[in-house]
Write a protein that holds these residues in place. Structure first.
Motif, PDB file in Angstrom:
ATOM      1  N   GLY A 233       0.794  -1.226   0.000  1.00  0.00           N
ATOM      2  CA  GLY A 233       0.000   0.000   0.000  1.00  0.00           C
ATOM      3  C   GLY A 233       0.825   1.274   0.000  1.00  0.00           C
ATOM      4  N   PRO A 234       1.735   1.421   0.942  1.00  0.00           N
ATOM      5  CA  PRO A 234       2.537   2.639   0.947  1.00  0.00           C
ATOM      6  C   PRO A 234       3.362   2.805  -0.327  1.00  0.00           C
TER       7      PRO A 234
ATOM      8  N   VAL B   8       2.373   1.905  -3.300  1.00  0.00           N
ATOM      9  CA  VAL B   8       1.425   2.414  -4.295  1.00  0.00           C
ATOM     10  C   VAL B   8       1.129   3.897  -4.054  1.00  0.00           C
ATOM     11  N   MET B   9       0.965   4.265  -2.788  1.00  0.00           N
ATOM     12  CA  MET B   9       0.704   5.674  -2.490  1.00  0.00           C
ATOM     13  C   MET B   9       1.852   6.562  -2.979  1.00  0.00           C
TER      14      MET B   9
ATOM     15  N   ALA C  94       3.940   5.803  -5.401  1.00  0.00           N
ATOM     16  CA  ALA C  94       3.959   5.760  -6.865  1.00  0.00           C
ATOM     17  C   ALA C  94       2.880   6.681  -7.441  1.00  0.00           C
ATOM     18  N   ASP C  95       1.720   6.710  -6.805  1.00  0.00           N
ATOM     19  CA  ASP C  95       0.659   7.618  -7.242  1.00  0.00           C
ATOM     20  C   ASP C  95       1.135   9.062  -7.203  1.00  0.00           C
TER      21      ASP C  95
ATOM     22  N   ASN D  77       6.928  -2.256 -10.753  1.00  0.00           N
ATOM     23  CA  ASN D  77       7.315  -1.033 -10.069  1.00  0.00           C
ATOM     24  C   ASN D  77       6.043  -0.404  -9.502  1.00  0.00           C
ATOM     25  N   PRO D  78       5.839  -0.259  -8.196  1.00  0.00           N
ATOM     26  CA  PRO D  78       6.759  -0.518  -7.084  1.00  0.00           C
ATOM     27  C   PRO D  78       7.218  -1.976  -6.999  1.00  0.00           C
TER      28      PRO D  78
ATOM     29  N   THR E  68       7.327  10.498   4.861  1.00  0.00           N
ATOM     30  CA  THR E  68       6.448   9.717   3.990  1.00  0.00           C
ATOM     31  C   THR E  68       7.083   9.608   2.607  1.00  0.00           C
TER      32      THR E  68
ATOM     33  N   GLU F 101       5.528  10.020  -0.078  1.00  0.00           N
ATOM     34  CA  GLU F 101       4.989  11.098  -0.900  1.00  0.00           C
ATOM     35  C   GLU F 101       5.902  12.317  -0.859  1.00  0.00           C
TER      36      GLU F 101
ATOM     37  N   TYR G  46      -7.319   2.770   7.040  1.00  0.00           N
ATOM     38  CA  TYR G  46      -6.357   2.585   5.967  1.00  0.00           C
ATOM     39  C   TYR G  46      -6.788   1.346   5.181  1.00  0.00           C
TER      40      TYR G  46
ATOM     41  N   GLU H  49      -6.622  -0.997   1.445  1.00  0.00           N
ATOM     42  CA  GLU H  49      -5.937  -1.275   0.180  1.00  0.00           C
ATOM     43  C   GLU H  49      -6.910  -1.776  -0.877  1.00  0.00           C
TER      44      GLU H  49
ATOM     45  N   ILE I 282      -7.752   6.591   4.143  1.00  0.00           N
ATOM     46  CA  ILE I 282      -6.694   6.483   3.135  1.00  0.00           C
ATOM     47  C   ILE I 282      -6.982   5.223   2.345  1.00  0.00           C
TER      48      ILE I 282
ATOM     49  N   SER J   3      -5.177   3.312  -0.700  1.00  0.00           N
ATOM     50  CA  SER J   3      -4.041   3.382  -1.611  1.00  0.00           C
ATOM     51  C   SER J   3      -4.508   2.980  -2.990  1.00  0.00           C
ATOM     52  N   GLY J   4      -3.895   3.600  -3.996  1.00  0.00           N
ATOM     53  CA  GLY J   4      -4.587   3.794  -5.255  1.00  0.00           C
ATOM     54  C   GLY J   4      -4.313   2.996  -6.475  1.00  0.00           C
ATOM     55  N   ARG J   5      -4.054   3.701  -7.471  1.00  0.00           N
ATOM     56  CA  ARG J   5      -3.973   3.313  -8.861  1.00  0.00           C
ATOM     57  C   ARG J   5      -3.384   1.934  -9.122  1.00  0.00           C
ATOM     58  N   THR J   6      -2.130   1.772  -8.726  1.00  0.00           N
ATOM     59  CA  THR J   6      -1.427   0.584  -9.190  1.00  0.00           C
ATOM     60  C   THR J   6      -2.161  -0.694  -8.810  1.00  0.00           C
ATOM     61  N   SER J   7      -2.614  -0.770  -7.580  1.00  0.00           N
ATOM     62  CA  SER J   7      -3.287  -1.983  -7.144  1.00  0.00           C
ATOM     63  C   SER J   7      -4.627  -2.161  -7.851  1.00  0.00           C
TER      64      SER J   7
ATOM     65  N   GLU K 275      -4.951  11.893   1.330  1.00  0.00           N
ATOM     66  CA  GLU K 275      -3.900  11.294   0.509  1.00  0.00           C
ATOM     67  C   GLU K 275      -2.802  10.639   1.325  1.00  0.00           C
ATOM     68  N   THR K 276      -2.436  11.282   2.421  1.00  0.00           N
ATOM     69  CA  THR K 276      -1.250  10.809   3.142  1.00  0.00           C
ATOM     70  C   THR K 276      -1.554  10.598   4.624  1.00  0.00           C
ATOM     71  N   ILE K 277      -0.661   9.889   5.275  1.00  0.00           N
ATOM     72  CA  ILE K 277      -0.817   9.628   6.710  1.00  0.00           C
ATOM     73  C   ILE K 277      -0.751  10.937   7.489  1.00  0.00           C
TER      74      ILE K 277
END
Lengths: 679, 679
Positions: free
Chosen positions: A303-304, A306-307, A309-310, A342-343, A426, A428, B207, B209, B233, B235-239, B272-274
């Motif tokens: 998860g982190p 991916v975050m 990478a986003d 990637n990730p 983070t 990000e 949180y 996924e 939160i 986590s996004g796109r890639t997954s 978006e972030t922690i």
């Protein structure tokens, strides 16, 4: 040399009372606690403080004194400088306030004269002091920062102090801190130039609230940024509210956008917040250059990763998959259930050695890497930190990390810091740093040429508002393509000219008293024949009844081009500024406008064109032919020269400009003479 | 009740080896250190640990045991549950991994059956445990968080642990931490429902996924968010890369946008972030509601005040100037050189009492305030913190602060924390929190009605691809306005229908084998007379040569409307989703699209319309008449019902839809049958 005296003095005298709680007392204690040895107290009663000897006059001090730190009341400053001048002091830090900022410009001028007489250079008055961690000089009331390689110039003493107080927690070392207060003698420009060549400074951070002379500032930035990065916070809108007098086109971008444009053009990196400043300076101070945008994210938690990478994609880093060759290399290193896209997810069981190997390998084909490690409190993180270090050494490429949690997290973070591997709280935040560093590298490899300022050529034609035919003629003369046009003052001439231009035509009223022609029924489109032409002339004349009607201007109907707009204005700080955006109703709503300080060279014009959001529309989508961006860039370049060629040109709007697959043509022009009330 | 047993057990048994470094050992130590008293070790050798007694079977324990924490190897879990079930244990935390996540679904099913037999509810397996700071239950291997009022549900144990480890530094107290691992029995939905009524929880942080059943998740969120805020939160796109199969319209918004839409619709706040999560939870846990967007910034330093105000405008807070009455009140409080616009600059000499008075006064006309204090290391900040507290009490309104630097800064920050006044490291972060809290309040005061799912009505007409005339008829039947149209199969009929529709007309080819008509020369615009109509019919028939030509469809030419697009797709997680955006070339380039989970009620449709960036164009700019947004909203509502009425409708695109000052009309329709290969 005065800068040497200011930052590396052989001896420092401090004025101001040495009684407990008084400024002189605090300053002396600061200097002594900081480890500076040759400190002298300078006050009428010749009072010392602990081991620091006191003198009534600088001349009585036997050793060399290069610098005086002045905190005694405003009326005493002149005499202090006189006394110190006689001793041979070369530099002064004038913390004392009560000068021009409080209406006492006269007093400030007096001290300037005395300093000049003795060749003393000074920062202040009304400043928060100066720090050089490398010479143990802590001549400020603000917090002592950790030693390092980021120089900080702050227009606000309080904000500067805030940054220094926070620097330790944020893991950023400071080389020099400079507060220049009223900036009467030495100011941000002198200090920028000095820091450019300061071997202890790798990156320069600035906090600015306003800039006196934008052009001069840009000139200095352009000298400094090729040598080292400059990161700027410029606090915005409200303080510059009075600047909201840009041309219509320019004002859509927002007044503060001129600063953005100017900084970008000079390769300086503007950031929004103090946290962003810390992050970015930490990157520049510690990492090798980020020479491209290909980023590998190596993580032990999906998860982190991916975050991060986003966020990386959001800031235009390229999180592409590894090549097939790299993929098989990674598969060789990692267990089967690891993720090698990637990730790259080396899983929760990932070891320091795996981090090291994977990072070293991926950096053979990526420009930078983020190592993300989400530990648990009962696992050790130090081997991961060590693995990151090995990879950084092997690859020689930038690695940022986010190592969080673990029984030894503090030790790990200290380890990373000691080895110049910036760690961010983070992923990000870490990738944002890499993106800005890549931006800086792009600037360095593609710096704009220095545009020469064109010399004055003439004044605008006529006396009142510039009439449209005159404006079109002026554009044409200066290499900005306009359609064929005719100026007709009678219906007969109108018909004749319509024929020669060729139907269908557009006819517009010409009157110095009618500037917003469309709102006035002053534009007639698509006139198809003589009869229509005559009728149109009458109609326009009628519409102008009671006003100074000069005639009509006739153009061919333009079709098929994409509409853009160009604007020109004179900014208080930066002088002539060019605005460019896609035309039509969308521009106003979407504010898709880019600014650049004039004159603009071809490279700069191309960058402007590429940087609007709707650029793909110009490039051509859905199989459309691309617009003639080369001709458009030329038009921008020539347009940007006008305010120099014609010093009385205050504002200009070309709206629309039609960009065809081959060539561009201006559809309408508005030129405003300076001092004109007809804005 | 099992939740009671899980969070407030009378006694806790722990399985797993008690040897040093083993999980059972660590867990028991955790529980004991946390202050939990009734802990029992449960292992075959009946080994205890320090003061904790050991047992070979739960039945041997004399006192009540409500909860078992299982960390012994996977093959033992079934027997442990069996044993505990007999003892009357009601709940289990199964930390042990090696079940479905490792391919052992069978083993997981077995433990589920045993648990069911004894009425044991459990979290896990493969989870990171559970914490209830209010009952001193620390049943996790992760870091112990500070006590407070934010509940945390984390799909990733590592990320959850990371958040807890960081919580102290970030000043956020935790009420409960829940890791559900494989979520076989209790999962995020059950825990959400439980936390809704948990008196110790004021705000829920999640949180995530991935989500198994989007509709069910939304249902639960809609129950919870009116009671307390939920901050997520995801986590996004890639997954979710595999989900990028939205319709053309929908895919422009990005696959992850469905989550955004779903959360927003349910009043949950995605961050978006922690760091953003910490900030926002701190606000919700401590502040009264933010009931509007008017923000006053009270500062002692100009630049940082402006930076915060800039950010506030960016996040749609209203930093308006105070009323004339308020201005004179402020002038009465502050010295003449203070700034009484907004930001209100009480200058570097501002006292705690001035902060208190100014904040109390401005909160009479503002909804919230930011108190910014940039101190110097030698000034005390505590009086300012006290002043903020007095103002918060007097006004009863939300005040966030940024108090940084000062000799007593830690003491001040602790003071603020103790009085539930959230302090943020920058003003920018503080105002972002207020904006999100205002957004939550807006949701609460304007909750969407619960839309009923329409019942199935029929199947799509025909068998292959849905032909345009059939699609138009279907839309019309369902209350989505379409223009008059005729389906002609011969040139004679075409001419007849063109006349009856009235010239000028549009003619389009109808063929199940031609879906992208425009690319195919299958659309002829602006046909003016019979001759043109005949020619057009021939041309279209010719264009379709070799394909299944069914005829042509004829419409009147539509003019003067603004073009929008509507799309419909079935999302894997959320089912039918509606997309809406402004039409034309810009949509594709600017991705100005909004999504909403179907069905959409009128309020939801209106919100969609308002939330695209180009909304001002629909509302009418430059004196344009506004588009008929009411009719547009109705069309969206009816369109969003189609996938329920027609279960075989997989995708739909209405592109364009013309919105006129009065009414809307669909310009083109594409309906895709599920299982159809003609996408």
């Amino acid at each position: 040399m005065s800068m040497e005296a200011l930052f590396n003095p052989r001896g420092v005298a401090v004025t101001g009372s040495v009684s407990p709680g008084k400024l002189g007392n605090v300053l002396i204690n600061r200097l002594v606690e900081g480890g500076f040895e040759k400190v002298y107290a300078l006050n009428p009663k010749a009072k010392g403080l602990d081991g620091v000897p006191g003198f009534a006059s600088a001349e009585e001090i036997s050793g060399p004194v290069d610098l005086v730190v002045i905190a005694s009341p405003a009326p005493t400053v002149k005499d202090v400088l006189e006394d110190c001048g006689k001793k041979g002091v070369k530099a002064a830090i004038i913390i004392t306030s009560g000068f021009s900022e409080a209406g006492n410009a006269e007093g400030e001028e007096e001290i300037k004269q005395v300093a000049k007489k003795y060749g003393i250079r000074f920062t202040g008055p009304n400043c928060a002091g100066l720090v050089n961690t490398h010479s143990r000089l802590l001549a400020t009331l603000e917090a002592a920062p950790p030693k390092g390689h980021t120089a900080l110039i702050s227009q606000s003493g309080a904000v500067g102090g805030n940054i220094m107080a926070w620097a330790h927690e944020q893991g950023l070392g400071i080389s020099k801190f400079i507060s220049y207060g009223n900036g009467n003698d030495l100011n941000e420009l002198e200090f920028l130039k000095f820091l450019k060549d300061d071997p202890e400074t790798k990156v320069i951070a600035m906090y600015l609230e306003n800039i006196k002379n934008g052009r001069e500032f840009m000139q200095v930035l352009k000298e400094v940024t090729p040598v080292k990065p400059v990161v700027i916070i410029k606090s915005g809108r409200t303080s510059t509210g009075q600047r909201a007098t840009l041309s219509h086109t320019g004002s859509m971008a927002g007044a503060d956008a001129v600063y953005d444009a100017a900084f970008r053009e000079c390769g300086a990196l503007r950031v929004e917040t103090i946290e962003d400043m810390f992050d970015l300076c930490k990157g520049f101070a510690n990492l090798p250059p980020v020479q491209g945008r290909r980023l590998a994210v190596v993580t032990n938690s999906g998860g982190p990763g991916v975050m991060a990478a986003d966020k990386a994609e959001e800031v235009s880093l390229n999180v592409a998959e590894p090549s097939p060759e790299m993929t098989s290399v990674l598969k060789g290193i990692l267990p089967p259930h690891a993720g090698v896209k990637n990730p790259i997810d080396i899983t929760v069981e990932g070891t320091g050695e795996e981090y090291s190997q994977v990072l070293t390998e991926v950096l053979k084909e990526y420009d930078a890497a983020l190592a993300l490690y989400i530990g648990t409190p009962y696992l050790k993180a130090l081997p991961v930190a060590e693995g990151i270090k090995r990879a950084a050494e092997m690859s020689g490429k930038p690695i940022v990390s986010t190592v969080l949690v673990g029984c030894d997290v503090e030790e790990s973070v200290e380890f990373l810091k000691a080895h110049h591997l910036p760690n961010y709280v983070t992923g990000e935040r870490a990738v944002k740093v890499l993106a800005r560093m890549a931006e800086y590298h792009e600037y360095l490899t593609n710096k704009p040429e220095l545009s020469e300022i064109p010399e004055q050529k003439a004044f605008l034609p006529g006396t009142g508002p510039v009439l449209e035919p005159d404006g079109m003629a002026l554009l044409k003369e200066n290499g900005i393509p306009v359609p064929e046009f005719r100026f007709a003052q009678s219906p007969q001439k109108a018909v004749e000219f319509c024929r020669s231009v060729g139907y269908p035509v557009v006819m517009k009223v010409v009157s110095p008293e009618i500037l917003h022609k469309s709102d006035f029924g002053g534009v007639i489109l698509n006139i198809g024949d003589d009869q229509g032409a005559e009728k149109a002339f009458d109609q326009l004349k009628h519409a102008a009844a009671g006003r100074d009607f000069r005639g009509v201007v006739i153009y061919p109907m333009l079709k098929g081009g994409r509409e853009v707009i160009l604007g020109l204005t004179r900014d208080v700080q930066f002088g002539p500024v060019v605005a460019f955006g896609l035309g039509g109703i969308y521009t106003e709503v979407l504010k898709d406008i880019v600014l650049r300080v004039a004159p603009v060279d071809k490279k700069g014009a191309q960058e402007m064109i590429r940087s609007i959001r709707t650029y793909p529309i110009l490039k051509g989508i859905r199989g459309q032919e691309p617009a003639d961006l080369d001709a458009l860039a030329d038009a921008i370049v020539n347009f940007s020269r006008l305010p120099f060629l014609y010093p009385d040109l205050e504002e200009a709007d070309l709206n629309p400009v039609f960009v065809f697959p081959k060539g561009v043509l201006v559809g309408d022009v508005r030129l405003v003479r300076s001092g004109s009330i007809n804005k």
